[in-house]
Design a protein around this motif. Structure first.
Motif, PDB file in Angstrom:
ATOM      1  N   UNK A 182       0.829  -1.207   0.000  1.00 54.43           N
ATOM      2  CA  UNK A 182       0.000   0.000   0.000  1.00 54.43           C
ATOM      3  C   UNK A 182       0.862   1.255   0.000  1.00 54.43           C
ATOM      4  N   UNK A 183       1.884   1.279   0.847  1.00 57.95           N
ATOM      5  CA  UNK A 183       2.755   2.448   0.930  1.00 57.95           C
ATOM      6  C   UNK A 183       3.602   2.590  -0.331  1.00 57.95           C
ATOM      7  N   UNK A 184       4.095   1.484  -0.853  1.00 64.05           N
ATOM      8  CA  UNK A 184       4.942   1.532  -2.043  1.00 64.05           C
ATOM      9  C   UNK A 184       4.175   2.108  -3.234  1.00 64.05           C
ATOM     10  N   UNK A 185       2.918   1.706  -3.379  1.00 62.11           N
ATOM     11  CA  UNK A 185       2.092   2.238  -4.464  1.00 62.11           C
ATOM     12  C   UNK A 185       1.805   3.718  -4.239  1.00 62.11           C
ATOM     13  N   UNK A 186       1.497   4.087  -2.999  1.00 60.10           N
ATOM     14  CA  UNK A 186       1.192   5.485  -2.687  1.00 60.10           C
ATOM     15  C   UNK A 186       2.391   6.377  -2.964  1.00 60.10           C
ATOM     16  N   UNK A 187       3.572   5.913  -2.601  1.00 59.52           N
ATOM     17  CA  UNK A 187       4.792   6.694  -2.815  1.00 59.52           C
ATOM     18  C   UNK A 187       5.357   6.525  -4.225  1.00 59.52           C
ATOM     19  N   UNK A 188       4.723   5.666  -5.019  1.00 60.99           N
ATOM     20  CA  UNK A 188       5.144   5.418  -6.403  1.00 60.99           C
ATOM     21  C   UNK A 188       6.594   4.925  -6.470  1.00 60.99           C
ATOM     22  N   UNK A 189       6.877   3.921  -5.652  1.00 59.56           N
ATOM     23  CA  UNK A 189       8.201   3.303  -5.624  1.00 59.56           C
ATOM     24  C   UNK A 189       8.134   1.978  -6.380  1.00 59.56           C
ATOM     25  N   UNK A 190       8.994   1.797  -7.346  1.00 60.77           N
ATOM     26  CA  UNK A 190       9.016   0.552  -8.110  1.00 60.77           C
ATOM     27  C   UNK A 190       9.334  -0.624  -7.200  1.00 60.77           C
ATOM     28  N   UNK A 191       8.799  -1.774  -7.557  1.00 58.91           N
ATOM     29  CA  UNK A 191       9.059  -2.974  -6.771  1.00 58.91           C
ATOM     30  C   UNK A 191      10.558  -3.253  -6.727  1.00 58.91           C
ATOM     31  N   UNK A 192      11.044  -3.497  -5.529  1.00 54.53           N
ATOM     32  CA  UNK A 192      12.470  -3.728  -5.347  1.00 54.53           C
ATOM     33  C   UNK A 192      13.263  -2.466  -5.108  1.00 54.53           C
ATOM     34  N   UNK A 193      12.610  -1.312  -5.198  1.00 58.30           N
ATOM     35  CA  UNK A 193      13.311  -0.044  -5.021  1.00 58.30           C
ATOM     36  C   UNK A 193      13.248   0.458  -3.590  1.00 58.30           C
ATOM     37  N   UNK A 194      14.036   1.461  -3.315  1.00 60.08           N
ATOM     38  CA  UNK A 194      14.039   2.110  -2.006  1.00 60.08           C
ATOM     39  C   UNK A 194      13.825   3.604  -2.215  1.00 60.08           C
ATOM     40  N   UNK A 195      13.679   4.326  -1.132  1.00 59.60           N
ATOM     41  CA  UNK A 195      13.447   5.762  -1.233  1.00 59.60           C
ATOM     42  C   UNK A 195      14.022   6.441   0.004  1.00 59.60           C
ATOM     43  N   UNK A 196      13.810   7.718   0.119  1.00 57.90           N
ATOM     44  CA  UNK A 196      14.314   8.456   1.272  1.00 57.90           C
ATOM     45  C   UNK A 196      14.110   9.939   1.077  1.00 57.90           C
TER      46      UNK A 196
END
Length: 453
Positions: free
Chosen positions: A207-221
């Motif tokens: 849910x969070x990954x989709x909301x933040x638009x982060x590709x599967x396997x990716x990270x953010x910050x």
């Protein structure tokens, strides 16, 4: 029978321990750790142990345990004879407007707002929904924190302030178009201003990954600065752009610092509608003890210096001022409003109110914050409706106490509060805050323009 047997078994052990405590020299005394704890403090010993175990920077929830703003040195001034209390049949107005000069000002029933605590970076979705619902019931706003606007939070919140943040998760036109005010987040008190941080793939659910638009396997910050702000001029351009594209109030949030006036000089060049000053006592889900305890400026001093500077530059009416950082009670909130704030953010105490009797689901086996944190082990145990009910009750209770105090001071509206309504028990603090000292007659300072709000 069992109790008696246990006592007989324990008696020799306790006798031996007491004898060693009272007869052994310190190097061999098992209670030598008592003096160690007294010298170093239990908290420092525990944190040293965690550092020694992990070799990594600590992340401590809820912010600093230090209380550096001496709110208890300030008292509010009631009236009884020379001016009378507010009549019983008078409706006392606690409404506040954030960004009155904006095309669509944010109008709230109370000056108490829920501060930015992000979904994903800090809190779980059930807690964010509960905060939004509770705030809506009380007629006030909640804040996304450094995250994106989830459909669930937007639906639950009557008034939603969105943080234009250093992670970029809310900075798109689609996201910004969903909020009722935009707060450009340049720093926060519990993080010592602004530092970079990362979120790993394993720390995000779908849910969070989709909301933040982060590709599967990716990270953010998030970075230590907004990518498009590398100079004061860049901030001026950003605020101008946001003001042009959106009709809601646009504000700037910074951590309180000893360079307060220099920071305000930059903000004053922008077209911002409001300023949020976040003091050192602010809360967070995970920041290092060094950033929490040893950096920044206490909320009381950050707010006082902000108001003094704005008034000195004849800019006080240009900005709505929101104070943040460690507020716990209606009394502290009233003192901040009398000092010059237009509104106040609360965070940690709002979480405690929302958890209320649900902490029994965690204690004593688990820390209570496991019910609220994004990766908390008890997130599924949290009851949203009960949490929102408790938060709303807390906010409404605070509002009633604000009204009671305003009546005692002869006020009809929260905006009538000013520095003449404060008295300080410490003469040096009184001079710094430009309010009256308890040892000096009120007539000596009430006529001063510094006493005006």
């Amino acid at each position: 029978m069992i109790n008696e047997l246990m006592l007989r078994l324990m008696n020799p052990l306790t006798d031996g321990m007491l004898k060693n405590m009272l007869t052994e020299s310190y190097p061999n005394n098992p209670m030598v750790m008592t003096t160690t704890f007294e010298k170093l403090t239990l908290r420092a010993v525990i944190e040293a142990g965690i550092r020694a175990e992990t070799g990594k920077a600590l992340t401590r929830p809820m912010g600093s345990p230090l209380r550096l703003s001496p709110w208890e040195q300030l008292l509010l001034n009631p009236r009884q004879l020379f001016e009378l209390p507010t009549p019983d049949d008078t409706t006392i107005d606690t409404k506040v407007v954030i960004g009155p000069q904006a095309q669509k000002p944010l109008k709230l029933d109370t000056p108490i707002l829920i501060t930015g605590m992000s979904y994903g970076g800090s809190l779980n979705l059930p807690m964010k929904i509960a905060l939004a619902k509770g705030a809506s019931t009380a007629g006030t706003a909640t804040n996304t924190g450094e995250s994106a606007v989830s459909e669930e939070e937007r639906e639950a919140a009557d008034f939603l302030i969105g943080q234009y943040n250093r992670g970029g998760w809310l900075n798109s036109p689609e996201q910004l178009g969903l909020v009722d005010a935009i707060e450009v987040q340049l720093g926060q008190g519990a993080w010592g201003g602004a530092v970079s941080s990362s979120v790993k793939e394993e720390d995000m659910d779908e849910h969070l990954r989709v909301l933040w638009q982060i590709d599967e396997g990716g990270s953010t910050g998030k970075s230590s600065r907004l990518p498009e702000v590398n100079s004061p001029e860049d901030l001026v351009k950003l605020i101008k752009k946001l003001k042009k594209e959106y009709s809601v109030p646009v504000g700037i949030k910074i951590a309180a610092t000893h360079f307060m006036e220099r920071e305000l000089e930059v903000i004053a060049k922008t077209e911002a509608d409001f300023i949020c000053i976040d003091g050192q006592e602010g809360g967070t889900a995970a920041s290092s003890p060094t950033l929490e305890d040893d950096m920044g400026l206490p909320t009381l001093f950050g707010l006082g210096r902000t108001i003094n500077w704005l008034k000195g530059q004849n800019l006080r009416e240009q900005f709505t001022v929101i104070a943040a950082g460690g507020f716990r009670t209606p009394g502290e909130i009233l003192k901040a409003l009398a000092l010059g704030a237009d509104a106040v953010y609360i965070g940690s105490i709002a979480i405690i109110a929302a958890l209320q009797n649900q902490i029994t689901k965690a204690l004593p086996q688990h820390p209570a914050h496991q019910l609220a944190l994004y990766n908390g082990s008890l997130a599924e145990e949290f009851d949203i409706e009960e949490g929102s009910r408790c938060l709303a009750n807390f906010l409404l209770s605070c509002q009633e106490e604000l009204k009671m105090a305003l009546q005692a001071m002869g006020k009809k509206a929260i905006q009538e509060l000013g520095r003449e309504d404060l008295v300080c028990l410490d003469p040096e603090l009184a001079r710094n805050l430009q309010i009256g000292y308890a040892g000096t007659p009120a007539a000596n300072y009430w006529g001063s323009p510094l006493a005006a709000r």
